[in-house]
Every structure is written in structure tokens, then in C-alpha cells.
Write a protein that holds these residues in place. Structure first.
Motif, PDB file in Angstrom:
ATOM      1  N   SER A  32       0.836  -1.206   0.000  1.00  0.00           N
ATOM      2  CA  SER A  32       0.000   0.000   0.000  1.00  0.00           C
ATOM      3  C   SER A  32       0.869   1.254   0.000  1.00  0.00           C
ATOM      4  CB  SER A  32      -0.958   0.003   1.192  1.00  0.00           C
ATOM      5  OG  SER A  32      -0.250   0.028   2.417  1.00  0.00           O
ATOM      6  N   ASN A  33       1.969   1.217   0.761  1.00  0.00           N
ATOM      7  CA  ASN A  33       2.868   2.370   0.776  1.00  0.00           C
ATOM      8  C   ASN A  33       3.537   2.568  -0.578  1.00  0.00           C
ATOM      9  OD1 ASN A  33       5.959   3.407   1.615  1.00  0.00           O
ATOM     10  ND2 ASN A  33       4.241   4.503   2.541  1.00  0.00           N
ATOM     11  N   PHE A  34       3.912   1.467  -1.208  1.00  0.00           N
ATOM     12  CA  PHE A  34       4.497   1.529  -2.557  1.00  0.00           C
ATOM     13  C   PHE A  34       3.530   2.232  -3.514  1.00  0.00           C
ATOM     14  CE2 PHE A  34       4.775  -0.312  -6.815  1.00  0.00           C
ATOM     15  CZ  PHE A  34       6.121  -0.162  -7.120  1.00  0.00           C
ATOM     16  N   LEU A  35       2.247   1.875  -3.451  1.00  0.00           N
ATOM     17  CA  LEU A  35       1.243   2.469  -4.329  1.00  0.00           C
ATOM     18  C   LEU A  35       1.027   3.946  -4.016  1.00  0.00           C
ATOM     19  CD1 LEU A  35      -1.303  -0.485  -4.199  1.00  0.00           C
ATOM     20  CD2 LEU A  35       0.075   0.162  -6.183  1.00  0.00           C
ATOM     21  N   LEU A  36       0.957   4.260  -2.735  1.00  0.00           N
ATOM     22  CA  LEU A  36       0.744   5.652  -2.339  1.00  0.00           C
ATOM     23  C   LEU A  36       1.929   6.531  -2.716  1.00  0.00           C
ATOM     24  CD1 LEU A  36      -0.866   4.917   1.131  1.00  0.00           C
ATOM     25  CD2 LEU A  36      -2.022   6.020  -0.797  1.00  0.00           C
ATOM     26  N   GLU A  37       3.122   5.999  -2.623  1.00  0.00           N
ATOM     27  CA  GLU A  37       4.317   6.748  -3.026  1.00  0.00           C
ATOM     28  C   GLU A  37       4.259   7.085  -4.511  1.00  0.00           C
ATOM     29  OE1 GLU A  37       6.807   8.017  -1.433  1.00  0.00           O
ATOM     30  OE2 GLU A  37       6.918   7.026   0.535  1.00  0.00           O
ATOM     31  N   ARG A  38       3.533   6.287  -5.268  1.00  0.00           N
ATOM     32  CA  ARG A  38       3.376   6.536  -6.693  1.00  0.00           C
ATOM     33  C   ARG A  38       2.091   7.297  -7.007  1.00  0.00           C
ATOM     34  NH1 ARG A  38       6.769   3.439  -5.287  1.00  0.00           N
ATOM     35  NH2 ARG A  38       8.632   2.950  -6.495  1.00  0.00           N
ATOM     36  N   LYS A  39       1.582   7.971  -5.997  1.00  0.00           N
ATOM     37  CA  LYS A  39       0.447   8.895  -6.130  1.00  0.00           C
ATOM     38  C   LYS A  39      -0.852   8.195  -6.527  1.00  0.00           C
ATOM     39  CE  LYS A  39       3.536  12.720  -7.314  1.00  0.00           C
ATOM     40  NZ  LYS A  39       3.873  13.780  -8.281  1.00  0.00           N
ATOM     41  N   CYS A  40      -0.959   6.917  -6.184  1.00  0.00           N
ATOM     42  CA  CYS A  40      -2.227   6.230  -6.401  1.00  0.00           C
ATOM     43  C   CYS A  40      -3.214   6.599  -5.302  1.00  0.00           C
ATOM     44  CB  CYS A  40      -2.013   4.717  -6.397  1.00  0.00           C
ATOM     45  SG  CYS A  40      -1.103   4.080  -7.819  1.00  0.00           S
ATOM     46  N   THR A  41      -4.488   6.521  -5.611  1.00  0.00           N
ATOM     47  CA  THR A  41      -5.554   6.684  -4.630  1.00  0.00           C
ATOM     48  C   THR A  41      -6.061   5.297  -4.259  1.00  0.00           C
ATOM     49  OG1 THR A  41      -6.228   8.824  -5.507  1.00  0.00           O
ATOM     50  CG2 THR A  41      -7.876   7.589  -4.248  1.00  0.00           C
ATOM     51  N   ILE A  42      -6.233   5.052  -2.966  1.00  0.00           N
ATOM     52  CA  ILE A  42      -6.684   3.743  -2.503  1.00  0.00           C
ATOM     53  C   ILE A  42      -8.118   3.821  -2.002  1.00  0.00           C
ATOM     54  CG2 ILE A  42      -6.384   1.980  -0.707  1.00  0.00           C
ATOM     55  CD1 ILE A  42      -3.391   2.365  -0.928  1.00  0.00           C
ATOM     56  N   LEU A  43      -8.944   2.906  -2.504  1.00  0.00           N
ATOM     57  CA  LEU A  43     -10.287   2.668  -1.973  1.00  0.00           C
ATOM     58  C   LEU A  43     -10.225   1.360  -1.198  1.00  0.00           C
ATOM     59  CD1 LEU A  43     -12.646   3.340  -5.025  1.00  0.00           C
ATOM     60  CD2 LEU A  43     -12.518   4.683  -2.932  1.00  0.00           C
ATOM     61  N   SER A  44     -10.750   1.368   0.020  1.00  0.00           N
ATOM     62  CA  SER A  44     -10.651   0.156   0.819  1.00  0.00           C
ATOM     63  C   SER A  44     -11.856   0.002   1.725  1.00  0.00           C
ATOM     64  CB  SER A  44      -9.360   0.178   1.643  1.00  0.00           C
ATOM     65  OG  SER A  44      -9.068  -1.103   2.139  1.00  0.00           O
ATOM     66  N   SER A  45     -11.992  -1.218   2.273  1.00  0.00           N
ATOM     67  CA  SER A  45     -13.179  -1.530   3.058  1.00  0.00           C
ATOM     68  C   SER A  45     -12.826  -2.041   4.439  1.00  0.00           C
ATOM     69  CB  SER A  45     -14.009  -2.607   2.323  1.00  0.00           C
ATOM     70  OG  SER A  45     -13.231  -3.782   2.151  1.00  0.00           O
ATOM     71  N   GLY A  46     -13.686  -1.728   5.392  1.00  0.00           N
ATOM     72  CA  GLY A  46     -13.641  -2.324   6.724  1.00  0.00           C
ATOM     73  C   GLY A  46     -12.273  -2.434   7.350  1.00  0.00           C
TER      74      GLY A  46
END
Length: 227
Positions: A22-36
Motif C-alpha cells: 500500500s505504501n508503494f502504491l501511495l508513493e506513486r500517487k495512487c488513490t486507494i479505496l478500501s473496506s472495513g
């Protein structure tokens, strides 16, 4: 394909490797949608604290809460529209009309049905561990593999990170096939649990048989036998 500024849906029972991925993705400016529980886990990762504005609850995005004790979390047109959209003017017009974000990466693994039934349990325990939304997310991402990337196994995360700049349609197809194998095996386990008379076997092609070893060659061989 460069996944900068893209949207990633993460909904996993097994959270192995998710903190780093998740940190790898966020470092690449991705937006995360997640549940619960997955959302709570991702926002609790210290390295992710500076990206909280890019991590969103699915229920906030779809403006609908989890219901039925968590049985329904991701089954919504704004989720499946984001995964199944095609690169066509009509699809994008509908997405704009209904405020749907394209979802480019899907990270999903399922309730541990096999693990639950392998130990002391009740039928109700088994039933509650039949995943619905996760299987549907995987199937949707597979259907649109030409433009979406699907992860179903923590072992895939590091490999993808190491090859991030090499991701192409062949890469996405390979991961999509792994995803379909995953849910196929999952469905087999459920069916065999509830119907003990059903037995499934799977085979992997290793090498072609020599001529004459395949059943469809038999008629040809018989026809050429000497009288």
C-alpha cells in the motif's frame, strides 16, 4: 503502463504484505479505496500517515454503508462500473454522469473457506466464509484485464514492484489467469463441501503426446492397419 494517479481497490482477508505494498502504491500517487478492516489496517501503517488524503473508505465513496453484518460491502455500481468500464466515449460519459472513478488495480483475496472447514466448525461457519463480493471483484477485473491489473496473492506484490515499469497487457493477462484459477479452486472447495458426491480434478499441460497417443488419432491408425 504507468499507474501514477490511478485508483486502487484493496479488500483483503489475508493482509500479508499489504503495509509495504500500500505504501508503494501511495508513493506513486495512487488513490486507494478500501473496506472495513483493510481500510483500518492501511491507515494504521506509519509510513502511510502522510497519504491519508489519498486513502478512502469504500462506503464513503459509494455513499452507502456496509450492511447485513458486513455481508454486503463492495456490491455497488460505482465499484463495478469503475472496474468494467471500457475505453469508449459512451462508457466515459456514463461514468461522468454517475460520478464513477475508474478503478485500475484490484487487490483482493477471499475469506478462508478451506481453512475454516479443515478444523472444528459448524455448517453456519462454513456458510459465513463463502465470499461473494471478493469473487465478483476478481471476475470483473479478469473480464477487463486488457486495462486492469488484478492481484490475488501476496506473493505477487513484490514481483510487481520489481517489474512495475514493465507492466503490459501480457503481464496483466498472466495475473488475470492466476486470479481465475484462484476463484475456480475456491468454488470447487465450496461445491465439494456441500455435495460430497462431487469430485473435481484439474490437469496442467506439460508436453504434447506423441502421434498415436491421443484418442482422436485412433480411427486414423485403425484405418491404416494392414489387412
Amino acid at each position: 503502463m504507468n499507474f501514477l494517479n490511478h485508483t486502487v481497490l484493496i479488500s483483503v482477508y489475508d493482509k500479508t504484505g499489504i503495509s509495504q505494498f500500500s505504501n508503494f502504491l501511495l508513493e506513486r500517487k495512487c488513490t486507494i479505496l478500501s473496506s472495513g478492516g483493510t481500510y483500518n489496517y492501511i491507515v494504521s501503517v506509519p509510513e502511510n500517515k502522510k497519504f491519508l488524503e489519498n486513502i478512502h473508505k469504500i462506503e464513503d465513496y459509494i455513499s452507502f454503508p456496509h450492511i447485513l453484518g458486513g455481508r454486503v460491502k463492495t456490491l455497488h455500481p460505482k465499484i463495478y462500473g469503475g472496474i468494467l468500464n471500457r475505453d469508449t466515449p459512451n462508457d466515459y460519459a456514463e461514468m461522468i454522469k454517475h460520478c464513477i472513478w475508474p478503478i485500475d488495480i484490484v487487490v483482493v483475496n477471499l475469506y478462508p473457506f478451506k481453512k475454516v472447514i479443515s478444523k472444528n466448525h459448524s455448517v453456519d461457519d462454513a456458510i459465513e466464509n463463502i465470499d461473494i463480493g471478493g469473487v465478483s471483484l476478481i471476475r470483473a477485473a479478469f473480464k477487463n484485464y486488457k486495462s486492469k491489473l488484478i492481484f490475488t496473492n501476496p506473493s505477487q506484490y513484490l514481483f510487481a514492484q520489481m517489474n512495475w515499469n514493465k507492466i503490459d497487457i501480457n503481464f496483466r493477462f498472466a495475473f488475470a489467469i492466476q486470479a481465475m484459477n484462484y476463484i475456480s479452486q475456491y468454488d470447487i472447495e465450496i461445491t465439494q463441501y456441500f455435495d460430497k458426491s462431487m469430485k473435481y480434478k484439474s490437469y496442467q499441460h506439460i508436453s504434447p503426446l506423441k502421434y498415436g497417443c491421443n484418442p482422436h488419432h485412433l480411427h486414423h491408425l485403425v484405418a491404416h492397419l494392414p489387412n
